[in-house]
Design a protein around this motif. Structure first.
Motif, PDB file in Angstrom:
ATOM      1  N   ALA A   1       0.833  -1.208   0.000  1.00  0.00           N
ATOM      2  CA  ALA A   1       0.000   0.000   0.000  1.00  0.00           C
ATOM      3  C   ALA A   1       0.865   1.253   0.000  1.00  0.00           C
ATOM      4  N   SER A   2       1.962   1.227   0.740  1.00  0.00           N
ATOM      5  CA  SER A   2       2.861   2.380   0.819  1.00  0.00           C
ATOM      6  C   SER A   2       3.551   2.628  -0.523  1.00  0.00           C
ATOM      7  N   VAL A   3       4.027   1.558  -1.141  1.00  0.00           N
ATOM      8  CA  VAL A   3       4.679   1.690  -2.452  1.00  0.00           C
ATOM      9  C   VAL A   3       3.698   2.252  -3.476  1.00  0.00           C
ATOM     10  N   SER A   4       2.456   1.787  -3.420  1.00  0.00           N
ATOM     11  CA  SER A   4       1.444   2.243  -4.384  1.00  0.00           C
ATOM     12  C   SER A   4       1.210   3.743  -4.279  1.00  0.00           C
ATOM     13  N   LEU A   5       1.067   4.255  -3.054  1.00  0.00           N
ATOM     14  CA  LEU A   5       0.838   5.688  -2.865  1.00  0.00           C
ATOM     15  C   LEU A   5       2.026   6.514  -3.331  1.00  0.00           C
ATOM     16  N   GLN A   6       3.229   6.059  -2.987  1.00  0.00           N
ATOM     17  CA  GLN A   6       4.431   6.812  -3.347  1.00  0.00           C
ATOM     18  C   GLN A   6       4.697   6.742  -4.855  1.00  0.00           C
ATOM     19  N   ALA A   7       4.527   5.562  -5.428  1.00  0.00           N
ATOM     20  CA  ALA A   7       4.821   5.380  -6.844  1.00  0.00           C
ATOM     21  C   ALA A   7       3.825   6.125  -7.727  1.00  0.00           C
ATOM     22  N   ALA A   8       2.584   6.246  -7.288  1.00  0.00           N
ATOM     23  CA  ALA A   8       1.578   6.950  -8.089  1.00  0.00           C
ATOM     24  C   ALA A   8       1.968   8.403  -8.310  1.00  0.00           C
ATOM     25  N   ASN A   9       2.405   9.068  -7.230  1.00  0.00           N
ATOM     26  CA  ASN A   9       2.832  10.456  -7.367  1.00  0.00           C
ATOM     27  C   ASN A   9       4.077  10.575  -8.230  1.00  0.00           C
ATOM     28  N   LEU A  10       5.046   9.689  -8.034  1.00  0.00           N
ATOM     29  CA  LEU A  10       6.279   9.744  -8.814  1.00  0.00           C
ATOM     30  C   LEU A  10       5.984   9.587 -10.298  1.00  0.00           C
ATOM     31  N   TYR A  11       5.170   8.604 -10.640  1.00  0.00           N
ATOM     32  CA  TYR A  11       4.851   8.365 -12.051  1.00  0.00           C
ATOM     33  C   TYR A  11       4.101   9.545 -12.659  1.00  0.00           C
ATOM     34  N   GLY A  12       3.149  10.090 -11.894  1.00  0.00           N
ATOM     35  CA  GLY A  12       2.393  11.239 -12.394  1.00  0.00           C
ATOM     36  C   GLY A  12       3.285  12.436 -12.673  1.00  0.00           C
ATOM     37  N   TYR A  13       4.212  12.723 -11.779  1.00  0.00           N
ATOM     38  CA  TYR A  13       5.082  13.886 -11.973  1.00  0.00           C
ATOM     39  C   TYR A  13       6.143  13.648 -13.033  1.00  0.00           C
ATOM     40  N   LEU A  14       6.567  12.404 -13.227  1.00  0.00           N
ATOM     41  CA  LEU A  14       7.467  12.109 -14.343  1.00  0.00           C
ATOM     42  C   LEU A  14       6.758  12.343 -15.671  1.00  0.00           C
ATOM     43  N   ARG A  15       5.480  12.003 -15.725  1.00  0.00           N
ATOM     44  CA  ARG A  15       4.712  12.287 -16.939  1.00  0.00           C
ATOM     45  C   ARG A  15       4.584  13.788 -17.165  1.00  0.00           C
ATOM     46  N   CYS A  16       4.359  14.524 -16.079  1.00  0.00           N
ATOM     47  CA  CYS A  16       4.292  15.988 -16.197  1.00  0.00           C
ATOM     48  C   CYS A  16       5.600  16.549 -16.742  1.00  0.00           C
ATOM     49  N   LYS A  17       6.711  16.059 -16.217  1.00  0.00           N
ATOM     50  CA  LYS A  17       8.012  16.559 -16.642  1.00  0.00           C
ATOM     51  C   LYS A  17       8.279  16.211 -18.095  1.00  0.00           C
ATOM     52  N   ALA A  18       7.903  14.992 -18.505  1.00  0.00           N
ATOM     53  CA  ALA A  18       8.088  14.582 -19.897  1.00  0.00           C
ATOM     54  C   ALA A  18       7.266  15.457 -20.830  1.00  0.00           C
ATOM     55  N   VAL A  19       6.038  15.759 -20.425  1.00  0.00           N
ATOM     56  CA  VAL A  19       5.177  16.641 -21.230  1.00  0.00           C
ATOM     57  C   VAL A  19       5.807  18.018 -21.337  1.00  0.00           C
TER      58      VAL A  19
END
Length: 205
Positions: free
Chosen positions: A161-179
């Motif tokens: 559960a902890s990995v899921s919460l942390q990884a969701a934000n990381l992936y979302g912001y990496l997508r933002c940065k790529a955009v």
């Protein structure tokens, strides 16, 4: 003529020193603090959980609550729309989900360009943001393997559960940065794209 050249060089050196000074300034100390506070306290609580309480349920609730507060502080949708508090203030990035008129769920990823007039954080704050966003999920992944190999199944559910919460934000912001860097539609960014563009991660550290 030589004096003019010397003045230009001195002005350039002064501008360079001023730029370095500003890059090290923390413009949003509260946002920087809370960006790290909840996630670090959650890790410390996990490590000291046996000392805090012998009741697994209490530890589970405490750590998930801390990580939920972290998720809220990093990415929150307020009444006025998507806020993404620390992401918006420190690096000018935010992402959120919205429902269009047809009832279709849409994910939106936004990158704001840094300029003199906006309120985006400094280079020091960007480093704090990305280091916290990347290192903490790696720590929880380490906890995942230690729990798995030690056969602590009940702790494994907490770590997942902890990995899921942390990884969701990381992936979302990496997508933002790529955009923001590529100017490409967010839908074209996938895990494969991330593997093809490791500079997205290494360029932020």
């Amino acid at each position: 003529m030589a004096d003019d050249t010397e003045d230009v060089e001195l002005d350039f050196a002064a501008d360079e020193q001023e730029r370095e000074r500003r890059s090290a300034v923390i413009r949003h100390p509260l946002a920087s603090f809370f960006h790290l506070f909840f996630r670090v306290v959650a890790i410390v609580a996990y490590l000291l959980c046996d000392l805090i309480s012998e009741n697994f349920a209490s530890c589970f609730v405490l750590i998930i609550t801390l990580l939920s507060f972290d998720f809220w502080s990093v990415k929150v949708r307020g009444c006025a729309g998507p806020q993404n508090v620390t992401g918006r203030l420190l690096v000018g990035l935010r992402w959120w989900n919205q429902i269009d008129d047809d009832g279709k769920s849409l994910w939106v990823f936004e990158a704001k360009k840094a300029s003199r007039g906006n309120n985006i954080g400094t280079e020091a704050e960007a480093r704090i943001f990305w280091l916290g966003l990347i290192i903490c999920p790696l720590i929880w992944i380490f906890f995942f393997f230690t729990s798995l190999f030690s056969l602590k199944i009940k702790w494994l559910s907490l770590v997942v559960a902890s990995v899921s919460l942390q990884a969701a934000n990381l992936y979302g912001y990496l997508r933002c940065k790529a955009v923001g860097e590529d100017g490409q539609p967010a839908d074209s960014f996938t895990g494969q794209h991330l593997l093809q563009r490791p500079d997205i991660i290494f360029g932020i550290l």
